[in-house]
Design a protein around this motif. Structure first.
Motif, PDB file in Angstrom:
ATOM      1  N   GLN A  76     -20.733 -16.856   7.984  1.00 13.41           N
ATOM      2  CA  GLN A  76     -21.070 -16.646   6.621  1.00 13.41           C
ATOM      3  C   GLN A  76     -22.207 -15.616   6.328  1.00 13.41           C
ATOM      4  O   GLN A  76     -22.304 -14.701   5.678  1.00 13.41           O
ATOM      5  CB  GLN A  76     -21.590 -17.876   6.040  1.00 13.41           C
ATOM      6  CG  GLN A  76     -21.722 -17.580   4.545  1.00 13.41           C
ATOM      7  CD  GLN A  76     -21.912 -18.803   3.464  1.00 13.41           C
ATOM      8  OE1 GLN A  76     -21.668 -19.586   3.853  1.00 13.41           O
ATOM      9  NE2 GLN A  76     -22.161 -18.594   2.251  1.00 13.41           N
ATOM     10  N   ARG A  77     -23.469 -15.903   7.343  1.00 13.39           N
ATOM     11  CA  ARG A  77     -24.742 -15.035   7.312  1.00 13.39           C
ATOM     12  C   ARG A  77     -24.105 -13.502   7.558  1.00 13.39           C
ATOM     13  O   ARG A  77     -24.493 -12.482   6.801  1.00 13.39           O
ATOM     14  CB  ARG A  77     -25.664 -15.415   8.504  1.00 13.39           C
ATOM     15  CG  ARG A  77     -26.349 -16.633   7.771  1.00 13.39           C
ATOM     16  CD  ARG A  77     -27.708 -16.982   8.518  1.00 13.39           C
ATOM     17  NE  ARG A  77     -27.424 -17.587   9.649  1.00 13.39           N
ATOM     18  CZ  ARG A  77     -27.060 -18.699   9.913  1.00 13.39           C
ATOM     19  NH1 ARG A  77     -27.085 -19.540   9.112  1.00 13.39           N
ATOM     20  NH2 ARG A  77     -26.836 -19.104  11.331  1.00 13.39           N
ATOM     21  N   TRP A  78     -23.214 -13.128   8.614  1.00 12.38           N
ATOM     22  CA  TRP A  78     -22.835 -12.103   8.946  1.00 12.38           C
ATOM     23  C   TRP A  78     -21.962 -11.488   7.860  1.00 12.38           C
ATOM     24  O   TRP A  78     -22.266 -10.109   7.402  1.00 12.38           O
ATOM     25  CB  TRP A  78     -22.170 -12.144  10.099  1.00 12.38           C
ATOM     26  CG  TRP A  78     -21.111 -10.856  10.400  1.00 12.38           C
ATOM     27  CD1 TRP A  78     -21.696  -9.661  10.941  1.00 12.38           C
ATOM     28  CD2 TRP A  78     -19.637 -10.567  10.184  1.00 12.38           C
ATOM     29  NE1 TRP A  78     -20.865  -8.630  11.144  1.00 12.38           N
ATOM     30  CE2 TRP A  78     -19.474  -9.359  10.369  1.00 12.38           C
ATOM     31  CE3 TRP A  78     -18.818 -11.456   9.852  1.00 12.38           C
ATOM     32  CZ2 TRP A  78     -18.139  -8.956  10.291  1.00 12.38           C
ATOM     33  CZ3 TRP A  78     -17.587 -11.042   9.396  1.00 12.38           C
ATOM     34  CH2 TRP A  78     -17.178  -9.893   9.804  1.00 12.38           C
ATOM     35  N   SER A  79     -21.263 -12.187   7.232  1.00  9.98           N
ATOM     36  CA  SER A  79     -20.250 -11.709   6.194  1.00  9.98           C
ATOM     37  C   SER A  79     -20.865 -11.483   4.903  1.00  9.98           C
ATOM     38  O   SER A  79     -20.606 -10.406   4.327  1.00  9.98           O
ATOM     39  CB  SER A  79     -19.395 -12.724   6.052  1.00  9.98           C
ATOM     40  OG  SER A  79     -18.379 -12.576   4.770  1.00  9.98           O
ATOM     41  N   ASP A  80     -22.008 -12.241   4.583  1.00 10.33           N
ATOM     42  CA  ASP A  80     -22.672 -11.911   3.362  1.00 10.33           C
ATOM     43  C   ASP A  80     -23.543 -10.640   3.550  1.00 10.33           C
ATOM     44  O   ASP A  80     -23.505  -9.818   2.453  1.00 10.33           O
ATOM     45  CB  ASP A  80     -23.995 -12.909   3.426  1.00 10.33           C
ATOM     46  CG  ASP A  80     -23.089 -14.346   2.674  1.00 10.33           C
ATOM     47  OD1 ASP A  80     -22.148 -14.379   2.235  1.00 10.33           O
ATOM     48  OD2 ASP A  80     -23.683 -15.324   2.720  1.00 10.33           O
ATOM     49  N   ALA A  81     -23.863 -10.266   4.649  1.00 13.49           N
ATOM     50  CA  ALA A  81     -24.902  -9.147   5.046  1.00 13.49           C
ATOM     51  C   ALA A  81     -23.657  -7.751   5.142  1.00 13.49           C
ATOM     52  O   ALA A  81     -24.346  -6.884   4.958  1.00 13.49           O
ATOM     53  CB  ALA A  81     -25.604  -9.170   6.132  1.00 13.49           C
TER      54      ALA A  81
END
Length: 107
Positions: free
Chosen positions: A48-53
């Motif tokens: 999720q952190r990767w996807s959000d960024a």
């Protein structure tokens, strides 16, 4: 999209194209991984952190232009759109028990 693409991968592409972060995350196994050009993100929190960024947070779109499915492995080429990288990329997936175990992105 070709019907030979496994359902979890088809759901992942649809979620990405509609900006549905939770739907995207739900396609992954709890310990699933994303390998983005050699950078590996493990588990839904890291994904999720990767996807959000870099993925859904950048309004990614995936237009699948060619696909190959062999057993538990699926590979496709997509034209990537959005607010970050755009152009052709190759995606490969390992699917097990109706969930994505690994998604790998290469140029």
């Amino acid at each position: 999209m070709d019907s030979t693409i496994p359902e979890p991968v088809a759901r992942l592409v649809a979620a990405a194209n509609s900006g549905d972060t939770q739907g995207f995350l739900d396609t992954f196994a709890p310990d699933g991984t994303v390998n983005d050009q050699g950078r590996v993100f493990t588990g839904r929190d890291e994904i999720q952190r990767w996807s959000d960024a870099e993925f859904i947070g950048m309004h990614v779109t995936l237009d699948v232009t060619a696909d190959i499915t062999t057993g538990e492995y699926t590979t496709f080429t997509a034209t990537v759109g959005g607010d970050s990288f755009t152009g052709q990329s190759h995606f490969s997936f390992t699917v097990e028990d109706d969930l994505v175990e690994q998604m790998t992105i290469t140029a």
